[in-house]
Design a protein around this motif. Structure first.
Motif, mmCIF file in Angstrom:
data_model
loop_
_atom_site.group_PDB
_atom_site.id
_atom_site.type_symbol
_atom_site.label_atom_id
_atom_site.label_comp_id
_atom_site.label_asym_id
_atom_site.label_seq_id
_atom_site.Cartn_x
_atom_site.Cartn_y
_atom_site.Cartn_z
ATOM 1 N N LEU A 66 0.833 -1.213 0.000
ATOM 2 C CA LEU A 66 0.000 0.000 0.000
ATOM 3 C C LEU A 66 0.865 1.259 0.000
ATOM 4 O O LEU A 66 0.415 2.321 -0.438
ATOM 5 N N ARG A 67 2.073 1.166 0.508
ATOM 6 C CA ARG A 67 2.935 2.351 0.604
ATOM 7 C C ARG A 67 3.866 2.519 -0.599
ATOM 8 O O ARG A 67 4.628 3.469 -0.664
ATOM 9 N N LEU A 77 -5.396 1.669 -8.356
ATOM 10 C CA LEU A 77 -6.788 1.367 -7.998
ATOM 11 C C LEU A 77 -7.126 2.089 -6.710
ATOM 12 O O LEU A 77 -6.331 2.060 -5.762
ATOM 13 N N PRO A 78 -8.277 2.741 -6.661
ATOM 14 C CA PRO A 78 -8.684 3.358 -5.405
ATOM 15 C C PRO A 78 -8.999 2.274 -4.383
ATOM 16 O O PRO A 78 -9.674 1.298 -4.700
ATOM 17 N N ILE A 79 -8.458 2.410 -3.208
ATOM 18 C CA ILE A 79 -8.663 1.394 -2.182
ATOM 19 C C ILE A 79 -8.552 2.065 -0.814
ATOM 20 O O ILE A 79 -7.664 2.883 -0.614
ATOM 21 N N ILE A 80 -9.433 1.740 0.057
ATOM 22 C CA ILE A 80 -9.548 2.336 1.394
ATOM 23 C C ILE A 80 -9.041 3.783 1.464
ATOM 24 O O ILE A 80 -8.068 4.092 2.144
ATOM 25 N N GLY A 81 -9.718 4.634 0.725
ATOM 26 C CA GLY A 81 -9.465 6.066 0.802
ATOM 27 C C GLY A 81 -8.174 6.528 0.178
ATOM 28 O O GLY A 81 -7.795 7.696 0.282
ATOM 29 N N SER A 82 -7.483 5.633 -0.485
ATOM 30 C CA SER A 82 -6.213 6.015 -1.106
ATOM 31 C C SER A 82 -6.132 5.351 -2.477
ATOM 32 O O SER A 82 -7.140 4.874 -3.011
ATOM 33 N N GLU A 83 -4.974 5.320 -3.053
ATOM 34 C CA GLU A 83 -4.818 4.611 -4.308
ATOM 35 C C GLU A 83 -3.636 3.676 -4.170
ATOM 36 O O GLU A 83 -2.628 4.024 -3.559
ATOM 37 N N VAL A 84 -3.770 2.475 -4.735
ATOM 38 C CA VAL A 84 -2.702 1.496 -4.609
ATOM 39 C C VAL A 84 -2.201 1.106 -5.988
ATOM 40 O O VAL A 84 -2.970 1.051 -6.948
#
Ligand SMILES: [Zn+2]
Length: 205
Positions: A66-67, A77-84
């Motif tokens: 994720l980081r 891809l947008p995922i839990i309020g962020s983009e991965v």
């Protein structure tokens, strides 16, 4: 599966497109096993049975992935309020079997096996002018099998008609056989322009 954009395509991809992009799956020994969709890849990554592999060969679990920053050539891809970043390669931690090699009997695979060459006269016309010929004609019980199908040009196909090569006085260039291609070879053949990140793993075969 065969319509990957070589460049500049990323920007136009919708999230749904991105979820169906191919991800190369490696077994525990880093040998290619198969290709999955991004959707499936994230399930594996999130579940902890796989790690994402970046283009330097470093591997990441879901949390550390994720980081990882998203570069311009990546898909995100947008995922839990962020983009991965979308992984291109996944390492299956608990899968250590060697993949089963099954080459599907398709017109395209036959063309590749016979190197786009008429197996009677040896000519290489355009693909459109190549037929698939039943060595023992279907009308006489010939099967759709690797051993009974060969690539043939139209003139040879016509000349042979409903006869065996022997009856028609025609000889085959080689004995038709079931090809034994490695998984890496098959993936290379199916994905005409695989991602750059796949290359190190597909070149080993
Ligand atoms: Zn021919």
């Amino acid at each position: 599966m065969e319509s990957l954009d070589s460049e500049g395509g990323q920007a136009q991809r919708t999230n749904r497109d991105v979820l169906t992009l191919p991800v190369l799956l490696l077994n525990r020994n880093f040998s290619p096993v198969s290709v999955a969709t991004v959707r499936r890849a994230f399930v594996l990554l999130y579940g902890g049975s796989a790690r994402a592999v970046d283009d330097t060969g470093e591997t990441y679990d879901f949390g550390s992935w994720l980081r990882v920053p998203i570069r311009t050539r990546d898909d995100g891809l947008p995922i839990i309020g962020s983009e991965v970043r979308v992984p291109r390669v996944l390492h299956l931690l608990r899968y250590d079997r060697a993949p089963r090699v099954i080459v599907r009997l398709t017109r395209r695979n036959l063309m590749i096996r016979d190197q786009f060459q008429c197996q009677y006269c040896g000519r290489r016309p355009t693909v459109r002018d190549l037929n698939v010929d039943h060595v023992l004609p279907r009308s006489r019980g010939g099967l759709d099998s690797w051993e009974n199908l060969v690539v043939s040009c139209r003139p040879c196909n016509l000349r042979k008609g409903r006869r065996t090569p022997g009856e028609a006085g025609m000889a085959l260039l080689s004995v038709p056989h079931h090809p034994r291609w490695s998984t890496a070879t098959q993936i290379r053949l199916v994905m005409r322009e695989p991602f750059e990140e796949w290359q190190p793993f597909l070149q080993t075969a």
